[in-house]
Design a protein around this motif. Structure first.
Motif, PDB file in Angstrom:
ATOM      1  N   TRP A   1       1.369   3.827  -1.936  1.00 36.42           N
ATOM      2  CA  TRP A   1       0.732   4.418  -3.115  1.00 36.42           C
ATOM      3  C   TRP A   1       1.664   5.330  -3.889  1.00 36.42           C
ATOM      4  O   TRP A   1       1.668   5.322  -5.121  1.00 36.42           O
TER       5      TRP A   1
ATOM      6  N   PHE B   1       0.832  -1.219   0.000  1.00 36.00           N
ATOM      7  CA  PHE B   1       0.000   0.000   0.000  1.00 36.00           C
ATOM      8  C   PHE B   1       0.862   1.263   0.000  1.00 36.00           C
ATOM      9  O   PHE B   1       0.507   2.277   0.570  1.00 36.00           O
TER      10      PHE B   1
ATOM     11  N   CYS C   1      -8.318   0.945  -1.639  1.00 34.91           N
ATOM     12  CA  CYS C   1      -8.706   2.037  -2.537  1.00 34.91           C
ATOM     13  C   CYS C   1     -10.205   1.918  -2.762  1.00 34.91           C
ATOM     14  O   CYS C   1     -10.866   1.056  -2.158  1.00 34.91           O
TER      15      CYS C   1
HETATM   16  S1  SF4 Z   1      -9.349  -2.199  -2.446  1.00 33.75           S
HETATM   17 FE1  SF4 Z   1      -9.167  -3.828  -3.969  1.00 33.75          FE
HETATM   18  S2  SF4 Z   1      -8.169  -2.824  -5.726  1.00 33.75           S
HETATM   19 FE2  SF4 Z   1      -7.914  -1.458  -3.989  1.00 33.75          FE
HETATM   20  S3  SF4 Z   1      -5.946  -2.006  -3.078  1.00 33.75           S
HETATM   21 FE3  SF4 Z   1      -7.459  -3.280  -2.021  1.00 33.75          FE
HETATM   22  S4  SF4 Z   1      -7.516  -5.184  -3.211  1.00 33.75           S
HETATM   23 FE4  SF4 Z   1      -6.521  -3.663  -4.487  1.00 33.75          FE
END
Ligand code: SF4
Length: 480
Positions: free
Chosen positions: A377, A375, A409
């Motif tokens: 980003w 994560f 996300c």
């Molecule tokens: S919410 Fe879904 S698309 Fe977004 S980071 Fe997590 S697993 Fe990946």
């Protein structure tokens, strides 16, 4: 002293350009020399192109992408044309073809060469038609005059449509889409009008002498490439390919570097056949393909139909891919089309490199996957092929800064984020941790570092930046 890279390579000399290429590709300079000496790779590097950062095109090296730019009758000012160059290089073009047909061609070409760190290619036939007034008014002497002038100006490679011969023309009669190459249609028209052999074929030895003097690389045009799936791999296409093989060997006799252009529109099950046949017929000379489009039914999306074929061609051994934009067959591309086209083709090129297990190619994928799973980003955006696009899409729904540290996300949301659930489960001890002791992919020291990242802006030079930091150019359709 050797005049061309291939002449030096054959003499056993490793040139400065070969050293630089070896550094960029993380390969042994001696391997680079061998590939150039054997005609299996080219370093398009006109001796008069001072701003060039040398690069190599060959099936053993990272797959390259070309973008077309150039003015037309309606758009012709120097600043706009330099912005187009900047746009193409900014979005990752490894070479740029100037297909201008408007006014001030010499001034614009010289400015492109002065400012471009990537090789510049041209199709001198276009300037000949413009100067002569019509295809029929061209003469062999005029063709040589323009080719020599462009060679002196510093053009690194030229598309020469010498492979289409008078005896090939009847083979196109039953085609669904006739002759779709611009240069091919011009040469066919000339031969019909004059009842003589292709003028570029007539003066081919003189062209070789000019190219040898300035180290211009041939890009032998495929004038009879198929313009539809129905015409793929037909007698006309393969008859011309046989001639291109003969022309390849003739150029090598002059110590001139050669790559060969390819189709076009080809169904998926025949893409590899095209590459393998070219490699066999042309003794391994680098294959430079336009697409190919794997279906004819998607105008508006031909950057996708063609990138599918381009990825397959790259895996089969194509060395360079000429990009196609979403505007193909429909109109003049704008900046966003250039961006989309180059993104599609850089994906195709990289996918081919991964599929071919090029040294270090997959390190980029591994580094991004790790950033994604962690994560991280910001790192994920930075590693993305188009960082601005990735960040913009993320921020459309979660723009606040704190979401840059979020463990989800908006796609699945916090509750159903599978990677978050998976990590929590591992931290709870329910599963063995896969991340413990993981070193992470060190992309900086990877063999992929130079050729595979950063994704955009790699070649921005001071000269280009001075033109304007925001790319705003447009380019011309991919048909050369
Ligand atoms: S919410 Fe879904 S698309 Fe977004 S980071 Fe997590 S697993 Fe990946």
């Amino acid at each position: 002293m050797a005049r061309t890279q291939i002449e030096a390579a054959r003499d056993g000399t490793i040139t400065d350009a070969m050293e630089r290429v070896a550094e960029r590709e993380n390969r042994d300079p001696e391997f680079v020399r061998e590939q150039v000496a054997e005609g299996q790779a080219v370093i398009p590097a006109n001796v008069n192109h001072d701003a060039l950062d040398p690069m190599i095109i060959g099936r053993e090296f990272a797959t390259k992408v070309n973008a077309n730019i150039g003015n037309s009758e309606t758009t012709s000012d120097l600043e706009t044309e330099l912005e187009k160059l900047h746009t193409a290089v900014h979005y990752g073009a490894d070479t740029v073809m100037d297909l201008g047909t408007g006014s001030d061609l010499d001034e614009i070409r010289e400015a492109h060469i002065e400012h471009s760190p990537v090789p510049i290619g041209t199709v001198p036939l276009y300037e000949a038609v413009k100067q002569a007034g019509s295809p029929e008014a061209i003469t062999p002497e005029l063709l040589l005059e323009i080719i020599e002038k462009q060679a002196r100006q510093g053009v690194d490679y030229m598309t020469i449509h010498a492979g289409i011969l008078a005896e090939h023309l009847p083979l196109t009669d039953g085609r669904k889409t006739g002759i779709v190459s611009r240069g091919g249609s011009i040469m066919a028209s000339w031969m019909e009008e004059h009842g003589e052999q292709n003028p570029l074929f007539q003066v081919y030895d003189e062209i070789c002498e000019i190219f040898a003097e300035h180290d211009v690389t041939f890009s032998l045009g495929d004038s009879l490439r198929p313009g539809s799936l129905a015409d793929a791999c037909d007698e006309a296409q393969y008859a011309e390919l046989d001639t291109l093989g003969e022309l390849t060997r003739r150029a090598w006799e002059y110590d001139v570097q050669v790559m060969v252009e390819g189709p076009g529109h080809v169904p998926m099950h025949k893409v590899a056949e095209n590459v393998e046949r070219q490699q066999a017929v042309c003794d391994g000379a680098p294959f430079y393909v336009l697409g190919p489009l794997v279906t004819d039914v998607a105008p508006g999306y031909d950057h996708i139909t063609s990138a599918i074929g381009a990825a397959m061609a790259a895996q089969a051994g194509a060395a360079m891919l000429c990009y196609v934009t979403p505007k193909e067959h429909l109109g003049l591309p704008d900046e966003e089309d250039v961006r989309d086209g180059l993104a599609a083709y850089r994906i195709a090129a990289h996918a081919g490199d991964v599929g071919n297990e090029r040294p270090g190619a997959r390190d980029w994928d591994d580094a991004l996957s790790e950033a994604r799973y962690e994560f991280d980003w910001r790192r994920q955006f930075a590693l993305a092929l188009d960082p601005d696009r990735a960040r913009d899409y993320h921020d459309q729904t979660l723009p606040e800064d704190n979401y840059k540290d979020a463990r989800f996300c908006s796609m699945c949301g916090a509750e159903f984020c599978s990677m978050r659930i998976d990590q929590d489960a591992r931290e709870d001890g329910e599963m063995a941790s896969l991340t413990d002791g993981r070193d992470g992919t060190d992309l900086e020291s990877s063999p992929a570092a130079e050729v595979n990242r950063p994704p955009v802006g790699t070649h921005d030079s001071d000269g280009l930046s001075a033109v304007g930091d925001e790319p705003t150019g447009v380019e011309q359709p991919g048909d050369d």
